[in-house]
Design a protein around this motif. Structure first.
Motif, PDB file in Angstrom:
ATOM      1  N   TYR A  67       0.844  -1.197   0.000  1.00 17.91           N
ATOM      2  CA  TYR A  67       0.000   0.000   0.000  1.00 17.91           C
ATOM      3  C   TYR A  67       0.879   1.246   0.000  1.00 17.91           C
ATOM      4  CZ  TYR A  67      -3.854  -3.115   1.074  1.00 17.91           C
ATOM      5  OH  TYR A  67      -4.787  -4.123   1.015  1.00 17.91           O
ATOM      6  N   ASP A  68       0.366   2.303  -0.618  1.00 13.28           N
ATOM      7  CA  ASP A  68       1.116   3.543  -0.680  1.00 13.28           C
ATOM      8  C   ASP A  68       0.151   4.719  -0.700  1.00 13.28           C
ATOM      9  OD1 ASP A  68       3.346   5.228  -0.825  1.00 13.28           O
ATOM     10  OD2 ASP A  68       4.343   3.881  -2.228  1.00 13.28           O
ATOM     11  N   HIS A  69       0.685   5.923  -0.614  1.00 11.38           N
ATOM     12  CA  HIS A  69      -0.146   7.129  -0.631  1.00 11.38           C
ATOM     13  C   HIS A  69       0.493   8.188  -1.522  1.00 11.38           C
ATOM     14  CE1 HIS A  69       2.640   8.537   2.586  1.00 11.38           C
ATOM     15  NE2 HIS A  69       2.459   7.324   3.091  1.00 11.38           N
ATOM     16  N   MET A  70       0.943   7.746  -2.708  1.00  6.46           N
ATOM     17  CA  MET A  70       1.606   8.653  -3.644  1.00  6.46           C
ATOM     18  C   MET A  70       0.623   9.476  -4.465  1.00  6.46           C
ATOM     19  SD  MET A  70       4.689   8.210  -2.873  1.00  6.46           S
ATOM     20  CE  MET A  70       5.690   8.899  -4.168  1.00  6.46           C
ATOM     21  N   ASN A  71      -0.620   9.024  -4.565  1.00  9.01           N
ATOM     22  CA  ASN A  71      -1.636   9.809  -5.259  1.00  9.01           C
ATOM     23  C   ASN A  71      -2.922   9.767  -4.428  1.00  9.01           C
ATOM     24  OD1 ASN A  71      -3.381   7.559  -6.116  1.00  9.01           O
ATOM     25  ND2 ASN A  71      -1.694   7.013  -7.482  1.00  9.01           N
ATOM     26  N   PRO A  72      -3.865  10.660  -4.682  1.00  7.66           N
ATOM     27  CA  PRO A  72      -5.069  10.762  -3.832  1.00  7.66           C
ATOM     28  C   PRO A  72      -5.866   9.457  -3.733  1.00  7.66           C
ATOM     29  CG  PRO A  72      -4.888  12.707  -5.223  1.00  7.66           C
ATOM     30  CD  PRO A  72      -3.814  11.751  -5.683  1.00  7.66           C
ATOM     31  N   GLU A  73      -5.976   8.725  -4.819  1.00  7.80           N
ATOM     32  CA  GLU A  73      -6.742   7.475  -4.796  1.00  7.80           C
ATOM     33  C   GLU A  73      -6.079   6.431  -3.896  1.00  7.80           C
ATOM     34  OE1 GLU A  73      -7.479   4.141  -8.091  1.00  7.80           O
ATOM     35  OE2 GLU A  73      -8.421   6.054  -8.592  1.00  7.80           O
ATOM     36  N   ASP A  74      -4.756   6.273  -4.044  1.00  6.73           N
ATOM     37  CA  ASP A  74      -4.018   5.323  -3.207  1.00  6.73           C
ATOM     38  C   ASP A  74      -4.021   5.764  -1.745  1.00  6.73           C
ATOM     39  OD1 ASP A  74      -3.460   3.801  -5.440  1.00  6.73           O
ATOM     40  OD2 ASP A  74      -1.394   4.526  -5.656  1.00  6.73           O
ATOM     41  N   GLU A  75      -3.900   7.068  -1.518  1.00  2.02           N
ATOM     42  CA  GLU A  75      -3.912   7.596  -0.154  1.00  2.02           C
ATOM     43  C   GLU A  75      -5.243   7.297   0.527  1.00  2.02           C
ATOM     44  OE1 GLU A  75      -4.008  11.944   1.958  1.00  2.02           O
ATOM     45  OE2 GLU A  75      -2.461  11.633   0.419  1.00  2.02           O
ATOM     46  N   LYS A  76      -6.334   7.491  -0.191  1.00  5.66           N
ATOM     47  CA  LYS A  76      -7.661   7.216   0.368  1.00  5.66           C
ATOM     48  C   LYS A  76      -7.774   5.740   0.744  1.00  5.66           C
ATOM     49  CE  LYS A  76     -12.568   7.673  -0.624  1.00  5.66           C
ATOM     50  NZ  LYS A  76     -13.597   8.022  -1.602  1.00  5.66           N
ATOM     51  N   GLU A  77      -7.304   4.861  -0.132  1.00 10.50           N
ATOM     52  CA  GLU A  77      -7.371   3.425   0.138  1.00 10.50           C
ATOM     53  C   GLU A  77      -6.515   3.049   1.345  1.00 10.50           C
ATOM     54  OE1 GLU A  77      -6.603  -0.892  -2.033  1.00 10.50           O
ATOM     55  OE2 GLU A  77      -5.661   0.892  -2.878  1.00 10.50           O
ATOM     56  N   MET A  78      -5.252   3.503   1.360  1.00  9.92           N
ATOM     57  CA  MET A  78      -4.345   3.126   2.436  1.00  9.92           C
ATOM     58  C   MET A  78      -4.787   3.704   3.772  1.00  9.92           C
ATOM     59  SD  MET A  78      -0.251   3.649   2.777  1.00  9.92           S
ATOM     60  CE  MET A  78       0.591   3.228   4.296  1.00  9.92           C
ATOM     61  N   PHE A  79      -5.101   4.985   3.804  1.00 12.27           N
ATOM     62  CA  PHE A  79      -5.475   5.611   5.067  1.00 12.27           C
ATOM     63  C   PHE A  79      -6.813   5.079   5.575  1.00 12.27           C
ATOM     64  CE2 PHE A  79      -2.698   9.697   4.898  1.00 12.27           C
ATOM     65  CZ  PHE A  79      -1.575   8.910   4.715  1.00 12.27           C
ATOM     66  N   GLY A  80      -7.709   4.731   4.643  1.00 12.05           N
ATOM     67  CA  GLY A  80      -8.983   4.126   5.039  1.00 12.05           C
ATOM     68  C   GLY A  80      -8.763   2.762   5.695  1.00 12.05           C
ATOM     69  N   LEU A  81      -7.913   1.941   5.085  1.00 14.97           N
ATOM     70  CA  LEU A  81      -7.597   0.624   5.642  1.00 14.97           C
ATOM     71  C   LEU A  81      -6.870   0.759   6.979  1.00 14.97           C
ATOM     72  CD1 LEU A  81      -7.604  -2.430   5.375  1.00 14.97           C
ATOM     73  CD2 LEU A  81      -5.562  -2.242   3.926  1.00 14.97           C
ATOM     74  N   GLN A  82      -5.966   1.696   7.051  1.00 15.62           N
ATOM     75  CA  GLN A  82      -5.228   1.962   8.289  1.00 15.62           C
ATOM     76  C   GLN A  82      -6.197   2.295   9.423  1.00 15.62           C
ATOM     77  OE1 GLN A  82      -1.377   4.224   7.870  1.00 15.62           O
ATOM     78  NE2 GLN A  82      -2.734   5.821   8.582  1.00 15.62           N
ATOM     79  N   LYS A  83      -7.152   3.170   9.153  1.00 13.38           N
ATOM     80  CA  LYS A  83      -8.155   3.553  10.156  1.00 13.38           C
ATOM     81  C   LYS A  83      -9.031   2.362  10.526  1.00 13.38           C
ATOM     82  CE  LYS A  83     -11.813   6.987  11.076  1.00 13.38           C
ATOM     83  NZ  LYS A  83     -12.240   6.269  12.222  1.00 13.38           N
ATOM     84  N   GLU A  84      -9.442   1.575   9.539  1.00 10.25           N
ATOM     85  CA  GLU A  84     -10.253   0.373   9.804  1.00 10.25           C
ATOM     86  C   GLU A  84      -9.540  -0.562  10.772  1.00 10.25           C
ATOM     87  OE1 GLU A  84     -11.584  -2.008   6.461  1.00 10.25           O
ATOM     88  OE2 GLU A  84     -11.910  -0.179   5.303  1.00 10.25           O
ATOM     89  N   ILE A  85      -8.270  -0.831  10.505  1.00 11.06           N
ATOM     90  CA  ILE A  85      -7.494  -1.753  11.338  1.00 11.06           C
ATOM     91  C   ILE A  85      -7.346  -1.195  12.754  1.00 11.06           C
ATOM     92  CG2 ILE A  85      -5.211  -2.781  11.694  1.00 11.06           C
ATOM     93  CD1 ILE A  85      -5.028  -3.006   8.582  1.00 11.06           C
ATOM     94  N   LEU A  86      -6.942   0.065  12.866  1.00 13.75           N
ATOM     95  CA  LEU A  86      -6.739   0.665  14.187  1.00 13.75           C
ATOM     96  C   LEU A  86      -8.054   0.733  14.970  1.00 13.75           C
ATOM     97  CD1 LEU A  86      -4.254   3.492  13.192  1.00 13.75           C
ATOM     98  CD2 LEU A  86      -3.728   1.492  14.615  1.00 13.75           C
ATOM     99  N   ASP A  87      -9.149   1.096  14.304  1.00 18.36           N
ATOM    100  CA  ASP A  87     -10.452   1.159  14.972  1.00 18.36           C
ATOM    101  C   ASP A  87     -10.920  -0.229  15.396  1.00 18.36           C
ATOM    102  OD1 ASP A  87     -10.458   3.900  14.637  1.00 18.36           O
ATOM    103  OD2 ASP A  87     -12.032   3.918  13.111  1.00 18.36           O
ATOM    104  N   ALA A  88     -10.782  -1.203  14.501  1.00 16.91           N
ATOM    105  CA  ALA A  88     -11.213  -2.582  14.819  1.00 16.91           C
ATOM    106  C   ALA A  88     -10.414  -3.146  15.986  1.00 16.91           C
ATOM    107  CB  ALA A  88     -11.096  -3.480  13.590  1.00 16.91           C
ATOM    108  N   TYR A  89      -9.145  -2.767  16.067  1.00 15.13           N
ATOM    109  CA  TYR A  89      -8.288  -3.212  17.167  1.00 15.13           C
ATOM    110  C   TYR A  89      -8.631  -2.472  18.464  1.00 15.13           C
ATOM    111  CZ  TYR A  89      -4.088  -4.574  19.702  1.00 15.13           C
ATOM    112  OH  TYR A  89      -3.214  -5.077  20.629  1.00 15.13           O
ATOM    113  N   GLY A  90      -9.216  -1.286  18.317  1.00 15.75           N
ATOM    114  CA  GLY A  90      -9.587  -0.492  19.497  1.00 15.75           C
ATOM    115  C   GLY A  90      -8.582   0.597  19.834  1.00 15.75           C
ATOM    116  N   LEU A  91      -7.712   0.919  18.900  1.00 10.01           N
ATOM    117  CA  LEU A  91      -6.699   1.950  19.132  1.00 10.01           C
ATOM    118  C   LEU A  91      -7.135   3.218  18.398  1.00 10.01           C
ATOM    119  CD1 LEU A  91      -4.042   2.213  20.660  1.00 10.01           C
ATOM    120  CD2 LEU A  91      -2.842   1.532  18.609  1.00 10.01           C
ATOM    121  N   LYS A  92      -8.031   3.957  19.030  1.00 11.64           N
ATOM    122  CA  LYS A  92      -8.602   5.147  18.401  1.00 11.64           C
ATOM    123  C   LYS A  92      -7.938   6.394  18.923  1.00 11.64           C
ATOM    124  CE  LYS A  92     -12.921   2.780  17.690  1.00 11.64           C
ATOM    125  NZ  LYS A  92     -14.348   2.739  17.800  1.00 11.64           N
ATOM    126  N   ARG A  93      -8.114   7.488  18.184  1.00 16.26           N
ATOM    127  CA  ARG A  93      -7.517   8.785  18.576  1.00 16.26           C
ATOM    128  C   ARG A  93      -8.132   9.310  19.839  1.00 16.26           C
ATOM    129  NH1 ARG A  93      -5.845  12.317  13.387  1.00 16.26           N
ATOM    130  NH2 ARG A  93      -3.850  12.457  14.372  1.00 16.26           N
TER     131      ARG A  93
END
Length: 158
Positions: free
Chosen positions: A132-158
């Motif tokens: 995964y990468d965030h070199m363009n807006p589409e890739d960034e949306k995908e990566m950051f969305g997945l990152q948030k999903e994983i952290l939220d599902a694990y219970g590590l929220k802001r």
């Protein structure tokens, strides 16, 4: 998944390493990675990560996380193959380097805990070594969305 941890700072507790290992195991399950997958995480200070950032990225400044994906290849590289033959090698994703100094600084800057920042950086690097990468807006949306999903599902929220 087998994660090798290296603490160059001698400042990361065994408990903290176990917490990061649990989070990365969760992320590996989330991505449905094979159990025999391998990777490493190195904790370092700003000075050490600055050298790596300078030498490999041409940026002479400390950064928070750097990842080296073993399966990533450029045009002049030979692909690494793990599945050939009757006894395939475990899949080795690569290496993540995290500056614990930058993690502490950013936790304070962003107004959340050191645990949350360290977990965020570990998952961020983990996604990078999984392609995964965030070199363009589409890739960034995908990566950051997945990152948030994983952290939220694990219970590590802001």
């Amino acid at each position: 998944m087998d994660v090798t941890f290296i603490d160059e700072t001698n400042q990361v507790s065994e408990e903290k390493i176990k917490e990061i290992d649990d989070l990365l195991q969760f992320a590996a399950d989330y991505l449905k990675l094979p159990e025999d997958t391998e990777m490493s995480v190195t904790f370092m200070d700003n000075a050490a990560i600055q050298v790596i950032n300078r030498d490999y990225r041409g940026k002479d400044a400390p950064t928070d996380v750097i990842s080296f994906a073993l399966e990533e290849e450029s045009d002049d590289e030979v692909p690494v193959v793990f599945e050939d033959g009757d006894d395939p090698l475990p899949r080795n994703l690569g290496d993540i380097m995290i500056s614990i100094e930058r993690a502490k600084e950013q936790a304070q800057d962003y107004g959340h805990s050191y645990d949350r920042e360290l977990g965020f950086l570990a998952v961020h690097g983990f996604l990078h070594i999984n392609g995964y990468d965030h070199m363009n807006p589409e890739d960034e949306k995908e990566m950051f969305g997945l990152q948030k999903e994983i952290l939220d599902a694990y219970g590590l929220k802001r």
